[in-house]
Each structure stands twice: as structure tokens, then as C-alpha cells.
Design a protein around this motif. Sequence first.
Motif, PDB file in Angstrom:
ATOM      1  N   GLU A   1       0.823  -1.216   0.000  1.00 49.75           N
ATOM      2  CA  GLU A   1       0.000   0.000   0.000  1.00 49.75           C
ATOM      3  C   GLU A   1       0.855   1.263   0.000  1.00 49.75           C
ATOM      4  O   GLU A   1       0.538   2.234  -0.670  1.00 49.75           O
ATOM      5  N   ARG A   2       1.946   1.232   0.754  1.00 52.21           N
ATOM      6  CA  ARG A   2       2.832   2.398   0.836  1.00 52.21           C
ATOM      7  C   ARG A   2       3.580   2.629  -0.477  1.00 52.21           C
ATOM      8  O   ARG A   2       3.766   3.761  -0.909  1.00 52.21           O
ATOM      9  N   VAL A   3       3.996   1.554  -1.112  1.00 51.54           N
ATOM     10  CA  VAL A   3       4.791   1.640  -2.337  1.00 51.54           C
ATOM     11  C   VAL A   3       3.920   2.015  -3.548  1.00 51.54           C
ATOM     12  O   VAL A   3       4.380   2.678  -4.467  1.00 51.54           O
ATOM     13  N   ALA A   4       2.667   1.601  -3.526  1.00 48.12           N
ATOM     14  CA  ALA A   4       1.793   1.761  -4.688  1.00 48.12           C
ATOM     15  C   ALA A   4       1.360   3.204  -4.919  1.00 48.12           C
ATOM     16  O   ALA A   4       1.098   3.947  -3.978  1.00 48.12           O
ATOM     17  N   ASP A   5       1.282   3.554  -6.208  1.00 46.07           N
ATOM     18  CA  ASP A   5       0.665   4.820  -6.602  1.00 46.07           C
ATOM     19  C   ASP A   5      -0.853   4.649  -6.661  1.00 46.07           C
ATOM     20  O   ASP A   5      -1.603   5.580  -6.383  1.00 46.07           O
ATOM     21  N   LYS A   6      -1.278   3.459  -7.046  1.00 48.50           N
ATOM     22  CA  LYS A   6      -2.713   3.140  -7.148  1.00 48.50           C
ATOM     23  C   LYS A   6      -2.945   1.742  -6.580  1.00 48.50           C
ATOM     24  O   LYS A   6      -2.091   0.852  -6.719  1.00 48.50           O
ATOM     25  N   ILE A   7      -4.111   1.549  -5.985  1.00 52.62           N
ATOM     26  CA  ILE A   7      -4.498   0.241  -5.470  1.00 52.62           C
ATOM     27  C   ILE A   7      -5.762  -0.189  -6.197  1.00 52.62           C
ATOM     28  O   ILE A   7      -6.748   0.550  -6.215  1.00 52.62           O
ATOM     29  N   ILE A   8      -5.705  -1.353  -6.816  1.00 51.03           N
ATOM     30  CA  ILE A   8      -6.869  -1.918  -7.493  1.00 51.03           C
ATOM     31  C   ILE A   8      -7.324  -3.113  -6.655  1.00 51.03           C
ATOM     32  O   ILE A   8      -6.683  -4.166  -6.654  1.00 51.03           O
ATOM     33  N   SER A   9      -8.421  -2.929  -5.906  1.00 43.50           N
ATOM     34  CA  SER A   9      -8.957  -4.007  -5.072  1.00 43.50           C
ATOM     35  C   SER A   9     -10.011  -4.767  -5.863  1.00 43.50           C
ATOM     36  O   SER A   9     -10.797  -4.164  -6.600  1.00 43.50           O
ATOM     37  N   PHE A  10      -9.998  -6.089  -5.716  1.00 44.32           N
ATOM     38  CA  PHE A  10     -10.948  -6.905  -6.480  1.00 44.32           C
ATOM     39  C   PHE A  10     -11.169  -8.259  -5.815  1.00 44.32           C
ATOM     40  O   PHE A  10     -10.429  -8.644  -4.913  1.00 44.32           O
ATOM     41  N   THR A  11     -12.206  -8.930  -6.280  1.00 45.69           N
ATOM     42  CA  THR A  11     -12.488 -10.279  -5.792  1.00 45.69           C
ATOM     43  C   THR A  11     -12.328 -11.265  -6.950  1.00 45.69           C
ATOM     44  O   THR A  11     -11.282 -11.850  -7.105  1.00 45.69           O
ATOM     45  N   ASP A  12     -13.366 -11.375  -7.769  1.00 47.92           N
ATOM     46  CA  ASP A  12     -13.304 -12.379  -8.837  1.00 47.92           C
ATOM     47  C   ASP A  12     -13.459 -11.791 -10.239  1.00 47.92           C
ATOM     48  O   ASP A  12     -13.865 -12.474 -11.161  1.00 47.92           O
ATOM     49  N   GLU A  13     -13.107 -10.521 -10.392  1.00 47.31           N
ATOM     50  CA  GLU A  13     -13.183  -9.903 -11.713  1.00 47.31           C
ATOM     51  C   GLU A  13     -12.258 -10.630 -12.688  1.00 47.31           C
ATOM     52  O   GLU A  13     -11.221 -11.160 -12.312  1.00 47.31           O
ATOM     53  N   LYS A  14     -12.667 -10.624 -13.930  1.00 54.87           N
ATOM     54  CA  LYS A  14     -11.861 -11.213 -15.004  1.00 54.87           C
ATOM     55  C   LYS A  14     -10.667 -10.295 -15.276  1.00 54.87           C
ATOM     56  O   LYS A  14     -10.728  -9.090 -15.052  1.00 54.87           O
ATOM     57  N   PRO A  15      -9.566 -10.867 -15.788  1.00 58.15           N
ATOM     58  CA  PRO A  15      -8.390 -10.045 -16.099  1.00 58.15           C
ATOM     59  C   PRO A  15      -8.712  -8.848 -17.001  1.00 58.15           C
ATOM     60  O   PRO A  15      -8.173  -7.758 -16.790  1.00 58.15           O
ATOM     61  N   GLU A  16      -9.592  -9.032 -17.963  1.00 59.04           N
ATOM     62  CA  GLU A  16      -9.973  -7.932 -18.869  1.00 59.04           C
ATOM     63  C   GLU A  16     -10.594  -6.777 -18.097  1.00 59.04           C
ATOM     64  O   GLU A  16     -10.377  -5.610 -18.422  1.00 59.04           O
ATOM     65  N   GLN A  17     -11.397  -7.114 -17.076  1.00 57.02           N
ATOM     66  CA  GLN A  17     -12.023  -6.069 -16.252  1.00 57.02           C
ATOM     67  C   GLN A  17     -10.964  -5.311 -15.445  1.00 57.02           C
ATOM     68  O   GLN A  17     -11.051  -4.091 -15.281  1.00 57.02           O
ATOM     69  N   LEU A  18      -9.968  -6.049 -14.966  1.00 57.13           N
ATOM     70  CA  LEU A  18      -8.898  -5.401 -14.203  1.00 57.13           C
ATOM     71  C   LEU A  18      -8.075  -4.479 -15.091  1.00 57.13           C
ATOM     72  O   LEU A  18      -7.671  -3.395 -14.664  1.00 57.13           O
ATOM     73  N   VAL A  19      -7.836  -4.896 -16.321  1.00 62.07           N
ATOM     74  CA  VAL A  19      -7.103  -4.054 -17.272  1.00 62.07           C
ATOM     75  C   VAL A  19      -7.854  -2.741 -17.475  1.00 62.07           C
ATOM     76  O   VAL A  19      -7.252  -1.662 -17.443  1.00 62.07           O
ATOM     77  N   LYS A  20      -9.167  -2.814 -17.637  1.00 60.42           N
ATOM     78  CA  LYS A  20      -9.974  -1.594 -17.798  1.00 60.42           C
ATOM     79  C   LYS A  20      -9.865  -0.704 -16.556  1.00 60.42           C
ATOM     80  O   LYS A  20      -9.731   0.522 -16.674  1.00 60.42           O
ATOM     81  N   LYS A  21      -9.935  -1.307 -15.367  1.00 58.26           N
ATOM     82  CA  LYS A  21      -9.806  -0.547 -14.128  1.00 58.26           C
ATOM     83  C   LYS A  21      -8.445   0.150 -14.054  1.00 58.26           C
ATOM     84  O   LYS A  21      -8.358   1.317 -13.656  1.00 58.26           O
ATOM     85  N   ILE A  22      -7.405  -0.572 -14.419  1.00 55.45           N
ATOM     86  CA  ILE A  22      -6.051  -0.002 -14.360  1.00 55.45           C
ATOM     87  C   ILE A  22      -5.929   1.166 -15.332  1.00 55.45           C
ATOM     88  O   ILE A  22      -5.450   2.244 -14.959  1.00 55.45           O
ATOM     89  N   ILE A  23      -6.375   0.967 -16.549  1.00 53.13           N
ATOM     90  CA  ILE A  23      -6.267   2.024 -17.558  1.00 53.13           C
ATOM     91  C   ILE A  23      -7.041   3.271 -17.134  1.00 53.13           C
ATOM     92  O   ILE A  23      -6.526   4.378 -17.230  1.00 53.13           O
ATOM     93  N   SER A  24      -8.242   3.076 -16.607  1.00 47.72           N
ATOM     94  CA  SER A  24      -9.011   4.250 -16.183  1.00 47.72           C
ATOM     95  C   SER A  24      -8.388   4.905 -14.944  1.00 47.72           C
ATOM     96  O   SER A  24      -8.503   6.114 -14.768  1.00 47.72           O
ATOM     97  N   SER A  25      -7.671   4.142 -14.133  1.00 47.54           N
ATOM     98  CA  SER A  25      -7.062   4.723 -12.917  1.00 47.54           C
ATOM     99  C   SER A  25      -5.801   5.537 -13.243  1.00 47.54           C
ATOM    100  O   SER A  25      -5.397   6.375 -12.438  1.00 47.54           O
ATOM    101  N   ILE A  26      -5.184   5.286 -14.378  1.00 42.34           N
ATOM    102  CA  ILE A  26      -3.942   6.004 -14.690  1.00 42.34           C
ATOM    103  C   ILE A  26      -4.138   7.136 -15.684  1.00 42.34           C
ATOM    104  O   ILE A  26      -3.197   7.826 -16.014  1.00 42.34           O
ATOM    105  N   LYS A  27      -5.357   7.329 -16.144  1.00 45.50           N
ATOM    106  CA  LYS A  27      -5.615   8.426 -17.096  1.00 45.50           C
ATOM    107  C   LYS A  27      -5.704   9.750 -16.390  1.00 45.50           C
ATOM    108  O   LYS A  27      -5.996   9.881 -15.267  1.00 45.50           O
TER     109      LYS A  27
END
Length: 176
Positions: free
Chosen positions: A150-176
Amino acid sequence: MKIILIGMKACGKSTVGKLLGQKLAVDFVELDQEIEKAHLINKKEKLTFREIFRKHGAIYFRQLESEVLKKISQEKKESKFVLSCGGGTPLNPKNQRLFRQLSNVIFLNIDEKMLLPRILKHGIPEFFPYQDDPKKSLDELLKKRKPIYERVADKIISFTDEKPEQLVKKIISSIK
């Protein structure tokens, strides 16, 4: 853009990293594979990263890991890439300093209930302190590692059972 994925073993860093690299049309670098290549050059011995850890121990593995991370950060200084790190990589202060230079460190924070079965799919890891009690091992490791992630991260993407494609979308929207 440089993106570094951190998180516990089996949280999906490699799978998500490959997809993210494809989606962003940048190189994907798997730190464990780079460690294997460096070990082959250093010791003239072809082993998987797990075998390197088992045969040569944690100290050798972590030193090699830091050397490889430093080499990647120097060689790819001007490049865009996605880097998937091992679960222990962020624990080393030297590596944390390299992360800060590279930027966009993303912690894939998978729900603990989802994590243990994923880890155990490949057997009990060498680094689990209680080989006869994986749940206790994971709890102890998360207690130690999660605050560092948590300290090292610029962003934290928390998830349970999302598909990898969904996580990619979350990551891309979090870094824009």
C-alpha cells in the motif's frame, strides 16, 4: 508510460500484465523470467525462479532480483512497458527506490478468500513460514506485506473475482 504491477503471489500480475501490455501496445516484462535469464548467465544453470529460490536460497534470489530490477530500470529508462514483479520484490527498500524512479506502481489487491485457493493450486510455496498451515502462513505474510504494498503503490486496485480484462480496464481508467 511505465506500469509496475505488485501484489501477492497468484493475484494475477502476470496475466493482467500481459493483457495490459497488449492493450497499451507496450512491452510486457515478467521479472521472474528475467531472473531466470540472469541466473542462466551467472551460474550457467537453467532453472525456474522457484527452483532458483529453492536451490540457492532467499538471499541469493533477492540479490539477483534487485540486480535484475535495476538492470531493467536502466535499460528501459526511455521505454514504455508493463512490469510484473514477484510478491516479495516490493519488500526490499532498494527495489522500492527503483519503483519510485519508474512510477505508476499498481497494487493488485485481491480479496484474501480468493487468494489462498489460487496459491495452493500450485502447492504450498517455499516461502510460507508454516508449511503445515497455509492459512496461517498467508495471514502472517499479508499482515507484513500489505502495508508495504500500500505504501509503495501509486494506485491500489482491489478486487475479488473480476476477469483479467475487467482489471485491465480498471487499471487504464485509474492512470488516465
